[in-house]
Design a protein around this motif. Structure first.
Motif, PDB file in Angstrom:
ATOM      1  N   SER A  86       0.826  -1.210   0.000  1.00  0.00           N
ATOM      2  CA  SER A  86       0.000   0.000   0.000  1.00  0.00           C
ATOM      3  C   SER A  86       0.857   1.255   0.000  1.00  0.00           C
ATOM      4  CB  SER A  86      -0.951   0.009   1.198  1.00  0.00           C
ATOM      5  OG  SER A  86      -0.230  -0.117   2.380  1.00  0.00           O
ATOM      6  N   SER A 128      -7.941  -3.465  -8.178  1.00  0.00           N
ATOM      7  CA  SER A 128      -8.504  -4.625  -7.462  1.00  0.00           C
ATOM      8  C   SER A 128      -8.645  -4.355  -5.974  1.00  0.00           C
ATOM      9  CB  SER A 128      -7.644  -5.870  -7.708  1.00  0.00           C
ATOM     10  OG  SER A 128      -6.341  -5.672  -7.220  1.00  0.00           O
ATOM     11  N   GLY A 129      -7.785  -3.491  -5.428  1.00  0.00           N
ATOM     12  CA  GLY A 129      -7.900  -3.151  -4.002  1.00  0.00           C
ATOM     13  C   GLY A 129      -9.260  -2.547  -3.690  1.00  0.00           C
ATOM     14  N   ARG A 150     -11.890  -3.275  -0.724  1.00  0.00           N
ATOM     15  CA  ARG A 150     -12.408  -2.171   0.102  1.00  0.00           C
ATOM     16  C   ARG A 150     -13.932  -2.139   0.061  1.00  0.00           C
ATOM     17  NH1 ARG A 150      -8.716   2.018   1.510  1.00  0.00           N
ATOM     18  NH2 ARG A 150      -6.607   1.393   0.986  1.00  0.00           N
ATOM     19  N   ARG A 157     -11.912   4.949   0.930  1.00  0.00           N
ATOM     20  CA  ARG A 157     -10.509   5.339   1.212  1.00  0.00           C
ATOM     21  C   ARG A 157     -10.256   5.577   2.690  1.00  0.00           C
ATOM     22  NH1 ARG A 157      -8.243   3.058  -2.802  1.00  0.00           N
ATOM     23  NH2 ARG A 157      -9.693   3.248  -4.503  1.00  0.00           N
ATOM     24  N   ALA A 184     -10.417  -4.055   4.685  1.00  0.00           N
ATOM     25  CA  ALA A 184     -10.093  -4.694   3.403  1.00  0.00           C
ATOM     26  C   ALA A 184      -8.954  -5.688   3.587  1.00  0.00           C
ATOM     27  CB  ALA A 184      -9.730  -3.634   2.369  1.00  0.00           C
ATOM     28  N   SER A 185      -7.951  -5.287   4.362  1.00  0.00           N
ATOM     29  CA  SER A 185      -6.807  -6.151   4.602  1.00  0.00           C
ATOM     30  C   SER A 185      -7.254  -7.426   5.324  1.00  0.00           C
ATOM     31  CB  SER A 185      -5.770  -5.380   5.417  1.00  0.00           C
ATOM     32  OG  SER A 185      -4.690  -6.202   5.750  1.00  0.00           O
ATOM     33  N   ARG A 231     -11.521 -14.233  -1.626  1.00  0.00           N
ATOM     34  CA  ARG A 231     -10.655 -14.106  -2.808  1.00  0.00           C
ATOM     35  C   ARG A 231     -11.250 -14.906  -3.974  1.00  0.00           C
ATOM     36  NH1 ARG A 231      -6.367 -11.227  -1.087  1.00  0.00           N
ATOM     37  NH2 ARG A 231      -5.638 -11.181  -3.226  1.00  0.00           N
ATOM     38  N   GLN A 238     -12.638 -10.150 -11.431  1.00  0.00           N
ATOM     39  CA  GLN A 238     -11.425  -9.435 -11.808  1.00  0.00           C
ATOM     40  C   GLN A 238     -10.992  -9.799 -13.228  1.00  0.00           C
ATOM     41  OE1 GLN A 238      -8.549  -8.982  -8.268  1.00  0.00           O
ATOM     42  NE2 GLN A 238      -9.866 -10.672  -7.655  1.00  0.00           N
ATOM     43  N   GLY A 242      -2.784  -4.263  -7.957  1.00  0.00           N
ATOM     44  CA  GLY A 242      -3.181  -4.995  -6.752  1.00  0.00           C
ATOM     45  C   GLY A 242      -2.024  -5.639  -6.026  1.00  0.00           C
ATOM     46  N   ARG A 243      -2.294  -6.834  -5.480  1.00  0.00           N
ATOM     47  CA  ARG A 243      -1.273  -7.563  -4.728  1.00  0.00           C
ATOM     48  C   ARG A 243      -0.896  -8.874  -5.419  1.00  0.00           C
ATOM     49  NH1 ARG A 243      -2.559  -3.544  -2.522  1.00  0.00           N
ATOM     50  NH2 ARG A 243      -2.291  -2.944  -0.352  1.00  0.00           N
ATOM     51  N   ASP A 244      -1.901  -9.473  -6.099  1.00  0.00           N
ATOM     52  CA  ASP A 244      -1.714 -10.797  -6.693  1.00  0.00           C
ATOM     53  C   ASP A 244      -2.096 -10.803  -8.167  1.00  0.00           C
ATOM     54  OD1 ASP A 244      -4.408 -10.368  -6.367  1.00  0.00           O
ATOM     55  OD2 ASP A 244      -4.872 -12.428  -5.794  1.00  0.00           O
ATOM     56  N   MET A 245      -2.012  -9.644  -8.820  1.00  0.00           N
ATOM     57  CA  MET A 245      -2.411  -9.567 -10.229  1.00  0.00           C
ATOM     58  C   MET A 245      -1.499 -10.438 -11.093  1.00  0.00           C
ATOM     59  SD  MET A 245      -5.082  -7.626 -10.246  1.00  0.00           S
ATOM     60  CE  MET A 245      -5.412  -8.499  -8.750  1.00  0.00           C
ATOM     61  N   ARG A 286       0.406  -3.728   8.252  1.00  0.00           N
ATOM     62  CA  ARG A 286      -0.397  -4.164   7.105  1.00  0.00           C
ATOM     63  C   ARG A 286       0.465  -4.965   6.119  1.00  0.00           C
ATOM     64  NH1 ARG A 286      -4.298   0.020   4.141  1.00  0.00           N
ATOM     65  NH2 ARG A 286      -4.544   0.639   6.298  1.00  0.00           N
ATOM     66  N   ASP A 338      -0.343  -8.698   4.887  1.00  0.00           N
ATOM     67  CA  ASP A 338      -0.534  -9.002   3.461  1.00  0.00           C
ATOM     68  C   ASP A 338       0.521  -9.997   2.954  1.00  0.00           C
ATOM     69  OD1 ASP A 338      -2.698  -7.288   3.394  1.00  0.00           O
ATOM     70  OD2 ASP A 338      -1.603  -5.609   2.489  1.00  0.00           O
TER      71      ASP A 338
HETATM   72  O1   DC Z   1      -4.408  -1.380  -2.632  1.00  0.00           O
HETATM   73  P1   DC Z   1      -5.374  -1.083  -1.502  1.00  0.00           P
HETATM   74  O2   DC Z   1      -4.726  -0.407  -0.331  1.00  0.00           O
HETATM   75  O3   DC Z   1      -6.605  -0.380  -1.959  1.00  0.00           O
HETATM   76  O4   DC Z   1      -5.859  -2.543  -0.977  1.00  0.00           O
HETATM   77  C1   DC Z   1      -6.682  -2.700   0.137  1.00  0.00           C
HETATM   78  C2   DC Z   1      -6.431  -4.062   0.789  1.00  0.00           C
HETATM   79  O5   DC Z   1      -6.857  -5.105  -0.086  1.00  0.00           O
HETATM   80  C3   DC Z   1      -4.969  -4.336   1.150  1.00  0.00           C
HETATM   81  O6   DC Z   1      -4.821  -4.519   2.536  1.00  0.00           O
HETATM   82  C4   DC Z   1      -4.625  -5.620   0.466  1.00  0.00           C
HETATM   83  C5   DC Z   1      -5.871  -6.126  -0.176  1.00  0.00           C
HETATM   84  N1   DC Z   1      -5.684  -6.488  -1.588  1.00  0.00           N
HETATM   85  C6   DC Z   1      -5.424  -7.809  -1.867  1.00  0.00           C
HETATM   86  O7   DC Z   1      -5.282  -8.613  -0.962  1.00  0.00           O
HETATM   87  N2   DC Z   1      -5.298  -8.216  -3.163  1.00  0.00           N
HETATM   88  C7   DC Z   1      -5.411  -7.332  -4.176  1.00  0.00           C
HETATM   89  N3   DC Z   1      -5.293  -7.755  -5.424  1.00  0.00           N
HETATM   90  C8   DC Z   1      -5.648  -5.966  -3.892  1.00  0.00           C
HETATM   91  C9   DC Z   1      -5.778  -5.576  -2.586  1.00  0.00           C
END
Ligand code: DC
Length: 221
Positions: A13, A35-36, A40, A87, A95-96, A105, A112, A125-128, A176, A180
């Motif tokens: 983040s 994707s976040g 959220r 936000r 969200a986390s 997921r 997605q 995102g995190r796992d795109m 966080r 994550d």
């Molecule tokens: O990017 P962001 O801060 O808006 O994401 C919010 C939360 O969602 C963050 O704690 C991690 C999670 N997230 C995720 O696990 N996988 C994603 N592809 C995007 C976000």
């Protein structure tokens, strides 16, 4: 599945990936997936419905039926404009938490992938690059030190007229990141074939240019 090209931008983040991804999408005329925002929105929907954030089945049900709509820069949940609401720090925290639940997921997976449409997609995102679009043509892992990211978040909060404490933000950021990165499903980690981009000492425009150059190289353009 569509074979339109995908560029994935993953990272922690406040690494600047949202801004960079949106600008790369605009430069190429591609679609954009934040994707976040889906995680959220799921957390916000649960908070509103009074569903506990650790009620995996309950939250997954909400995620599967999420009445989410992205319209320009605005984010809608049903007929409510929640662009600012999602936000809020509390929603980010939520969200986390819901993002650590496997059923949540899974509920968001196909939604997605459906964003992959011509002429192409930039997904943030995190796992795109690791889970959602493993066959993406160009993958980037954007990061910055926890201190640099906390400072960026601090400036955003102050600019919006909120009060903020820098040491508290650094601590939140580290907590966080740890959650994550250590969760069992889709933990935050770079795809093996991702370009690592450390933006601690880099401005947004340089990061955008680096991503575009990486995409051109990978797609042979
Ligand atoms: O990017 P962001 O801060 O808006 O994401 C919010 C939360 O969602 C963050 O704690 C991690 C999670 N997230 C995720 O696990 N996988 C994603 N592809 C995007 C976000």
């Amino acid at each position: 599945m569509s074979d339109s090209p995908v560029i994935t931008i993953d990272g922690p983040s406040a690494s600047g990936k949202g801004t960079v991804a949106a600008r790369v999408a605009r430069a190429l005329g591609f679609h954009f997936l934040d994707s976040g925002a889906l995680y959220r929105l799921t957390a916000l929907a649960a908070l509103k419905a009074g569903v506990a954030l650790d009620d995996e089945a309950g939250v997954a049900k909400l995620a599967a039926a999420l009445p989410a709509r992205f319209d320009g820069g605005a984010v809608w949940l049903g007929d409510e404009n929640v662009t600012d609401a999602i936000r809020a720090e509390a929603v980010g925290e939520g969200a986390s938490k819901v993002a650590a639940l496997p059923a949540v997921r899974a509920a968001l997976l196909e939604r997605q992938r459906a964003y992959r449409q011509a002429p192409g997609l930039v997904a943030d995102g995190r796992d795109m690059g690791t889970v959602i679009f493993p066959d993406a043509v160009a993958k980037v892992y954007l990061t910055a030190s926890a201190e640099a990211r906390a400072e960026r978040r601090y400036k955003q909060l102050i600019e919006k007229g909120n009060s903020a404490s820098l040491p508290a933000l650094v601590a939140d950021m580290q907590a966080r990141d740890a959650r994550d990165a250590t969760r069992a499903v889709a933990p935050l980690k770079p795809a093996p074939d991702a370009l690592l981009l450390d933006t601690t000492h880099m401005d947004i425009e340089s990061a955008v240019q680096a991503v575009l150059a990486h995409y051109r190289r990978k797609s042979g353009m």
